[in-house]
Structure formats: structure tokens, C-alpha cells
Write a protein that holds these residues in place. Structure first.
Motif, PDB file in Angstrom:
ATOM      1  N   PHE A  18       0.825  -1.207   0.000  1.00 56.60           N
ATOM      2  CA  PHE A  18       0.000   0.000   0.000  1.00 56.60           C
ATOM      3  C   PHE A  18       0.859   1.257   0.000  1.00 56.60           C
ATOM      4  O   PHE A  18       0.333   2.364   0.006  1.00 56.60           O
ATOM      5  CB  PHE A  18      -0.924   0.020   1.236  1.00 56.60           C
ATOM      6  N   ALA A  25       1.837  -5.771   2.534  1.00 55.89           N
ATOM      7  CA  ALA A  25       0.768  -6.380   3.342  1.00 55.89           C
ATOM      8  C   ALA A  25       0.657  -7.857   2.997  1.00 55.89           C
ATOM      9  O   ALA A  25       0.385  -8.693   3.858  1.00 55.89           O
ATOM     10  CB  ALA A  25      -0.551  -5.676   3.073  1.00 55.89           C
ATOM     11  N   GLU A  44      -2.697 -13.411  13.011  1.00 60.36           N
ATOM     12  CA  GLU A  44      -2.822 -12.246  13.877  1.00 60.36           C
ATOM     13  C   GLU A  44      -3.318 -11.045  13.090  1.00 60.36           C
ATOM     14  O   GLU A  44      -3.209 -11.002  11.864  1.00 60.36           O
ATOM     15  CB  GLU A  44      -1.460 -11.927  14.494  1.00 60.36           C
ATOM     16  N   SER A  45      -3.793 -10.049  13.826  1.00 63.34           N
ATOM     17  CA  SER A  45      -4.236  -8.810  13.218  1.00 63.34           C
ATOM     18  C   SER A  45      -3.094  -8.211  12.383  1.00 63.34           C
ATOM     19  O   SER A  45      -1.946  -8.182  12.836  1.00 63.34           O
ATOM     20  CB  SER A  45      -4.635  -7.857  14.351  1.00 63.34           C
ATOM     21  N   GLY A  46      -3.422  -7.778  11.160  1.00 62.64           N
ATOM     22  CA  GLY A  46      -2.410  -7.146  10.314  1.00 62.64           C
ATOM     23  C   GLY A  46      -1.553  -8.118   9.523  1.00 62.64           C
ATOM     24  O   GLY A  46      -0.613  -7.702   8.835  1.00 62.64           O
ATOM     25  N   SER A  47      -1.891  -9.412   9.575  1.00 61.36           N
ATOM     26  CA  SER A  47      -1.044 -10.400   8.881  1.00 61.36           C
ATOM     27  C   SER A  47      -1.342 -10.495   7.379  1.00 61.36           C
ATOM     28  O   SER A  47      -0.642 -11.203   6.653  1.00 61.36           O
ATOM     29  CB  SER A  47      -1.181 -11.777   9.545  1.00 61.36           C
ATOM     30  N   GLY A  48      -2.399  -9.807   6.921  1.00 61.52           N
ATOM     31  CA  GLY A  48      -2.661  -9.754   5.480  1.00 61.52           C
ATOM     32  C   GLY A  48      -3.854 -10.579   5.011  1.00 61.52           C
ATOM     33  O   GLY A  48      -4.093 -10.697   3.805  1.00 61.52           O
ATOM     34  N   LYS A  49      -4.632 -11.108   5.960  1.00 63.20           N
ATOM     35  CA  LYS A  49      -5.745 -11.994   5.603  1.00 63.20           C
ATOM     36  C   LYS A  49      -6.786 -11.287   4.734  1.00 63.20           C
ATOM     37  O   LYS A  49      -7.164 -11.773   3.670  1.00 63.20           O
ATOM     38  CB  LYS A  49      -6.446 -12.516   6.879  1.00 63.20           C
ATOM     39  N   SER A  50      -7.259 -10.119   5.212  1.00 65.02           N
ATOM     40  CA  SER A  50      -8.320  -9.411   4.462  1.00 65.02           C
ATOM     41  C   SER A  50      -7.803  -8.919   3.123  1.00 65.02           C
ATOM     42  O   SER A  50      -8.535  -8.927   2.128  1.00 65.02           O
ATOM     43  CB  SER A  50      -8.838  -8.208   5.255  1.00 65.02           C
ATOM     44  N   THR A  51      -6.556  -8.492   3.099  1.00 66.61           N
ATOM     45  CA  THR A  51      -5.990  -8.004   1.833  1.00 66.61           C
ATOM     46  C   THR A  51      -5.967  -9.134   0.812  1.00 66.61           C
ATOM     47  O   THR A  51      -6.350  -8.935  -0.357  1.00 66.61           O
ATOM     48  CB  THR A  51      -4.573  -7.443   2.065  1.00 66.61           C
ATOM     49  N   HIS A 199     -10.063 -14.701  13.030  1.00 66.30           N
ATOM     50  CA  HIS A 199      -8.990 -14.616  14.019  1.00 66.30           C
ATOM     51  C   HIS A 199      -8.912 -15.892  14.833  1.00 66.30           C
ATOM     52  O   HIS A 199      -7.937 -16.117  15.536  1.00 66.30           O
ATOM     53  CB  HIS A 199      -9.324 -13.525  15.061  1.00 66.30           C
TER      54      HIS A 199
END
Ligand SMILES: Nc1ncnc2c1ncn2[C@@H]1O[C@H](COP(=O)(O)OP(=O)(O)OP(=O)(O)O)[C@@H](O)[C@H]1O
Length: 258
Positions: A18, A25, A44-51, A199
Motif C-alpha cells: 500500500f 501487506a 494475527e491482526s495485520g497479517s494480510g488476511k483481508s488483503t 482470528h
């Protein structure tokens, strides 16, 4: 609704930055998801799953690489055509507050041929809701019932592929468990391909056929629930599995004392 043969999804050298390449990401990755499978993306949060998930329905454009659904690159079609064939469910699904449940479900197929109007009762039944909720407003439903309507809406376009981003994350544990079971049965009955971000490793172990553990934009482990439970996923996977395993052990101790 007919049983589909959900499409395969493939990632070929896909990556996302980004910030013009300073950080990633999602770091370059290639993998295949078999048609009809149920894959959980955990980490974990921020690990790139949603991206990673959003690069499938083009809510995020990759910096490099290609995503293909049933061997067709997603950027071969307009994003609205693409999304018509993909169900998308996310946390706090965001139903239109001034529309009835039935109108909320019909909103997607109205883009198409309107066949779905007759299917509202079927869709409600599929997701375990009584037919009489059709005329209610979303504010007259519980959070769990609203998420069920969100799943019905996502299924209304008869997609073969469902993308789910923490779909049950905001629900209490009992409702979450019930909705997870309802959805897994639906996945099997309709022959969908499902990719779900969560999560919660326990949820992933119970619902998915295959788990991808993400860490800092990489897939750190990739295996069946059985393989990961047997410790074959490596350090990142073992750390996530240690949480539900530890809780289970403590519950057993408590039970033994009572
Ligand atoms: N639109 C965006 N613009 C800038 N950075 C972004 C954007 N979306 C995500 N990121 C960054 O990319 C990284 C991965 O985010 P992503 O949402 O994919 O993680 P995640 O594993 O789904 O996290 P969570 O579980 O908290 O939702 C994070 O560092 C995040 O800050």
C-alpha cells in the motif's frame, strides 16, 4: 437452489504493497484453492488476511501477480460482473435499515433478472430463519439474525464462490457456533467454494477443510485441521493452536474437580 461445483481459485505471484513497495501487506505468493473446498485464513491482526481475500473480488488491486477464478483472471471482467458471481459476507454486514429483510435480500439479484423474488422464502429457510422475518426491518432482528440475512443476501445471486471476512466475529459464542454449523452445512449442500477469514483458530479447525496461517504477509502454514492439530504446521500454527488447546485442558481440569 441447485448444487454448484464451486470454482477453483488460484493466486500466481500475488503481492500487495500500500506504500509503493516500502512494505508488503501480502508478500509474493502462489497457491491453488480447489473447487468445492472450505479454506480458512487465520492469523494475527495485520497479517494480510483481508488483503488477500479482497484481491479475489477486486476490492484491492494487487501490486503484482494474478488471481484467477476457474482459470479466468479476475481482471478479465469488470468488477461489477465479477462480484455478481461472488458472495461476500463481512462483520456487521450492513443491511439497509429502511428496507425490509426481503428487500435487502432482493437488492443483489435486482442487478440481474429478478428471478430471486420467489426464492426469498427458500433463502430464509436455507439460513435457518422463519419466513415471517421477510417483512421486518433489520432493526427488528437480533445481530445473529441480521448476519443470517447477510448470508442469505450473499447467496441470492447463486454464487459458486463465497468470500467471508470475520462473518460471525461480532456474535456471541453460542450464536457464532450455530451459524458456523448452519453455514458449513450450506457450503456442503450447495457445493460452494468458501474462503473465510477468521482470528479464531478454534473456529477454523472446526469449520474448514484447509487452513492457511498467515504471518506478516506470508503463508506460514498450510494444512488440514488434523495436520495442524498434530503439530505439523510449524511454530506460527502451533502458537495459535496452543490457545484453544490450553483452554480445553483447563476446562477438563475444572470438570474433573467438580
Ligand atoms: N487500504 C489500506 N491502506 C493502507 N494500508 C492498508 C490498507 N489495508 C490494509 N492495510 C495494511 O496492510 C496490512 C494487512 O492488513 P489486513 O487488513 O490485510 O490484515 P488482517 O490480517 O486482515 O488484519 P485484521 O485481522 O486486523 O483485519 C496492515 O498493516 C494494514 O495496516
Amino acid at each position: 437452489m441447485d448444487r454448484k461445483n464451486g470454482p477453483a481459485v488460484s493466486f500466481d505471484g500475488i503481492a500487495k504493497s500500500f506504500d509503493g513497495g516500502a512494505t508488503f501487506a501480502v508478500k509474493p505468493l502462489s497457491l491453488e484453492i480447489a473447487g468445492g473446498s472450505f479454506v480458512a485464513l487465520v492469523g494475527e491482526s495485520g497479517s494480510g488476511k483481508s488483503t488477500l481475500l479482497k484481491m479475489i473480488n477486486r476490492l484491492v488491486d494487487p501490486s503484482t501477480g494474478t488471481v484467477a477464478i476457474a482459470a479466468t483472471p479476475v481482471d478479465d471482467q469488470t468488477s461489477s460482473d465479477l462480484r455478481r458471481h461472488i458472495g461476500y459476507v463481512f462483520q456487521n454486514i450492513g443491511l439497509f435499515p429502511h428496507m425490509s429483510v426481503a428487500e435487502n435480500i432482493m437488492i443483489i439479484p435486482r442487478l440481474g433478472d429478478g428471478r430471486i423474488v420467489n426464492a426469498v422464502p427458500d433463502l430464509l429457510e436455507l439460513v435457518g430463519l422463519p419466513g415471517d422475518v421477510a417483512d421486518r426491518l433489520p432493526s427488528e432482528l437480533s445481530g445473529g439474525q441480521q448476519q443470517r440475512v447477510g448470508v442469505a443476501r450473499a447467496l441470492a445471486g447463486e454464487p459458486g464462490l463465497m468470500l467471508m471476512d470475520e462473518p460471525f466475529g461480532a456474535l456471541d459464542p453460542v450464536t457464532r457456533d450455530q451459524l458456523g454449523e448452519t453455514y458449513r452445512a450450506l457450503h456442503d449442500r450447495l457445493g460452494l467454494t468458501t474462503i473465510m477469514v477468521t482470528h479464531d483458530m478454534a473456529e477454523a479447525l472446526l469449520i474448514a477443510d484447509r487452513i492457511l496461517v498467515m504471518s506478516e504477509g506470508r503463508v506460514a502454514a498450510d494444512g488440514t485441521p488434523e495436520a495442524l492439530l498434530a503439530g505439523e504446521g510449524g511454530a506460527e500454527a502451533n502458537a495459535l493452536i496452543a490457545v484453544p488447546k490450553g483452554q480445553m485442558a483447563k476446562l477438563r481440569q475444572l470438570e474433573a474437580r467438580s
